[in-house]
Design an enzyme around this catalytic site. Structure first.
Site, PDB file in Angstrom:
ATOM      1  N   GLU A 149       4.334  -7.781   7.450  1.00  0.00           N
ATOM      2  CA  GLU A 149       3.109  -8.300   7.157  1.00  0.00           C
ATOM      3  C   GLU A 149       3.336  -9.389   6.061  1.00  0.00           C
ATOM      4  O   GLU A 149       2.780  -9.315   4.985  1.00  0.00           O
ATOM      5  CB  GLU A 149       2.122  -7.348   6.670  1.00  0.00           C
ATOM      6  N   ASP A 175       0.780  -1.320   0.078  1.00  0.00           N
ATOM      7  CA  ASP A 175      -0.059  -0.089  -0.016  1.00  0.00           C
ATOM      8  C   ASP A 175       0.874   1.086   0.049  1.00  0.00           C
ATOM      9  O   ASP A 175       0.837   2.036   0.973  1.00  0.00           O
ATOM     10  CB  ASP A 175      -0.981  -0.049   1.133  1.00  0.00           C
ATOM     11  N   TYR A 198      -5.436  -2.810  13.230  1.00  0.00           N
ATOM     12  CA  TYR A 198      -6.201  -1.777  13.012  1.00  0.00           C
ATOM     13  C   TYR A 198      -7.846  -1.845  13.446  1.00  0.00           C
ATOM     14  O   TYR A 198      -8.969  -2.116  12.849  1.00  0.00           O
ATOM     15  CB  TYR A 198      -6.369  -1.640  11.434  1.00  0.00           C
ATOM     16  N   GLU A 244       2.359  -0.552  13.775  1.00  0.00           N
ATOM     17  CA  GLU A 244       1.169   0.212  13.146  1.00  0.00           C
ATOM     18  C   GLU A 244      -0.147   0.332  13.892  1.00  0.00           C
ATOM     19  O   GLU A 244      -0.454  -0.849  14.077  1.00  0.00           O
ATOM     20  CB  GLU A 244       0.883  -0.316  11.826  1.00  0.00           C
TER      21      GLU A 244
END
Length: 604
Positions: A417, A163, A473, A510
């Site tokens: 990730e 991303d 998240y 993150e």
């Protein structure tokens, strides 16, 4: 690999500036020994993408060319001359006066080549062919495809498995540096610190090239330029008493002045700055200089307007100043090694760095069905289809080779990730962790960064980690807007990690929520500045409950450009600063929190 600097025996010539540029139509061969058939130009260092007014060039996937000429002053021709690229993204073939002189694959680390045998007296033509193609054998990983029309024209496409925008080109400085024929090739510095007696034994290993020196001498200078130690040989130990420690936000740098001697005279001289500090993981704590350290800071990107991923030292200086003003002390080089210049600046400014390889996007399938992933022996096609191991090993070699002496680097991140939840992950990562431990002279801790599907039940290789680093998240991608249930899930997972690994530190690398600057809501709606602050307050409450929690690096420092997507409006908006470095309202809350948390010994 030594950074090119001017000394009394070395000179550095800068090849930055405006170069000729063209994308390769792949219809007729390009002769690298002749001027490129174009009048287009690009500035170097910088990505090419945002310097053009043409959308087709900006989004070009495939091959492209840079070219410029240069002349080497006659007095330097008797010296050893080395052409050094700070990076070339992602693959480069380098030609000098029409002859290929080197090739490098991997877009975020430097490479160099001696050029004496290829030089002309004047008007040397330097041509670089590059590719920004990414596939299942590269890191980062890209989903590559190509089609050929009836005329044989090839259309290439890369759907990035990550991303951020696939900025490419000559993103970092290009230099020619000179050395004597007998020269210093590399310096390895590994301090062994006795904290109790404020003493350090500094192990210095020197690699040389060309004609052997009669002697290699090392003098250690303090910050005032006073000699505080000396030794002789290519493998030596120099003891420093009353040592000044390199501390987070309070940097102290010594200089190892290495001299290669012939007939009693220094022939080649190189000065390597270094800091003296210890790093250790024990009993669920991350220790710097024997004290429990708490990471406060960011994931960020090399990403600025127009320059793209190109070096922008003004932005680097501003970014670190903004971090320090907020009370931050660290960042991660997400998701690739940052420039030499940034690393040297962090050494000087006392910013703690988690240094990450470009291994991002190591997965071939992504599902939101976590119940399936958590089943024992879960298998998708990732570790069957990806062929990244060779590139990954090279990246580990190159990042440690370049950054081994930096005091700011306290931990290596092997990947971001990856499909660690899939069977085969342990077999893939175990040899990479072993390699990194063998290569690092300072034996720093190792980690990789887990995405949400890699949880305490599903992660197949978390036993390899020294520190559990999580990207989470809850409240944004999962249970969007529901901070109550997200707080419960955040707490439950962190407690599960704590229970599984009671002796390992845990941190967030993150967590964040996209926020449009200036968007406000009386109902704390997602995308509003109010929601962003409530999101961070929720996470802070949970962090402070977990005994082994050692740090919070939010996502992201600043808004950044990405590929197109329906969740992306001119890029990712999770920054607490805009892309132009204007603060969103959450900066005030984070500043207040981080200034209240000491760098060392944070009590939950």
């Amino acid at each position: 690999m030594l950074y090119p600097t001017n000394t009394t025996s070395r000179t550095v010539t800068d090849l930055n500036g405006v170069w000729k540029f063209m994308v390769d139509p792949e219809t007729t061969p390009i002769d690298p020994g002749k001027p490129l058939p174009t009048n287009d130009v690009m500035a170097v260092p910088a990505s090419f993408n945002d310097q053009t007014a043409e959308a087709k060039i900006r989004s070009h996937t495939g091959y492209f060319w840079y070219q410029r000429s240069f002349t080497v002053a006659k007095p330097l021709r008797a010296q050893r001359l080395v052409l050094r690229f700070g990076s070339a993204t992602h693959e480069a073939w380098v030609y000098l006066n029409g002859k290929e002189i080197t090739h490098h694959k991997g877009g975020f680390t430097p490479f160099e080549v001696e050029i004496n045998d290829y030089l002309k007296d004047e008007d040397n033509l330097l041509t670089v062919k590059l590719s920004n193609i990414l596939d299942y054998s590269t890191i980062p990983v890209g989903n590559y495809s190509e089609t050929k029309d009836v005329d044989g024209h090839i259309t290439r496409k890369v759907d990035e498995n990550f991303d951020f925008f696939n900025y490419a080109g000559l993103n970092r400085p290009i230099k020619i540096y000179s050395t004597p024929k007998a020269h210093i090739d590399d310096i390895v510095i590994a301090p062994d610190v006795d904290l109790a007696h404020k003493q350090a034994d500094v192990h210095i290993m020197v690699q040389t090239g060309g004609e052997p020196f009669d002697e290699v001498r090392t003098i250690i200078l303090d910050e005032e330029g006073h000699q505080v130690g000396e030794g002789s040989g290519t493998d030596e130990q120099i003891t420093l008493s009353r040592v000044h420690l390199w501390q987070p936000l309070h940097a102290y740098l010594y200089t190892a002045k290495v001299e290669g001697m012939l007939n009693g005279q220094p022939v080649d001289i190189y000065e390597e700055p270094f800091g003296v500090r210890t790093v250790k993981v024990t009993d669920g704590k991350f220790l710097i200089n024997g004290q429990p350290f708490y990471f406060k800071g960011f994931g960020k990107h090399e990403d600025t307007y127009i320059n793209g991923k190109g070096l922008n030292e003004a932005y680097n200086v501003l970014d670190l100043n903004l971090m320090k003003k907020m009370g931050a002390n660290s960042f991660r080089t997400s998701h690739y090694p940052y420039s030499d210049e940034m690393m040297r600046l962090c050494d000087r400014e006392g910013i703690v760095v988690i240094d990450e390889t470009p291994a991002v996007g190591l997965m071939v399938s992504f599902t939101f069905d976590n119940s399936e992933i958590s089943k024992p022996g879960y298998q998708d096609d990732t570790w069957k289809d990806l062929k990244t191991a060779t590139a990954h090993r090279q990246a580990i070699h190159e990042i440690i080779d370049r950054d081994k002496n930096h005091a700011c680097v306290v931990m290596w991140s092997i990947a971001n990730e990856a499909a660690n939840y899939s069977k085969g992950a342990h077999e893939y990562f175990e040899p990479l962790f072993k390699l990194a431990r063998q290569l690092d002279p300072q034996k720093r801790p190792l980690t990789y960064i887990d995405l949400v599907w890699s949880n305490p039940q599903s992660d197949k290789s978390s036993d390899l980690l020294d520190v559990i680093c999580l990207n989470r998240y809850y409240g944004w991608y999962l249970d969007t807007g529901d901070l109550e249930i997200s707080e419960e899930k955040t707490r439950a997972e962190l407690k599960a990690w704590q229970a599984k690994y009671p002796d390992k530190p845990i941190m967030y690398t993150e967590y964040g929520a996209d926020t449009i600057p200036g968007l406000h809501s009386a109902y704390d709606e997602p995308w509003s500045e109010e929601f962003q602050e409530d999101y961070y307050r929720m996470n802070s409450r949970v962090f402070d409950e977990i005994p082994n929690f050692v740090g919070e690096q939010l996502w992201n420092f600043a808004d950044f450009q990405t590929k197109y997507g329906i969740q992306r409006v001119q890029g990712n908006k999770k920054g607490v600063f805009t892309r132009s470095r204007e603060p969103k309202s959450v900066v005030r809350y984070l500043s207040q929190r981080w200034h209240s948390i000491p760098n060392f010994g944070y009590k939950k």
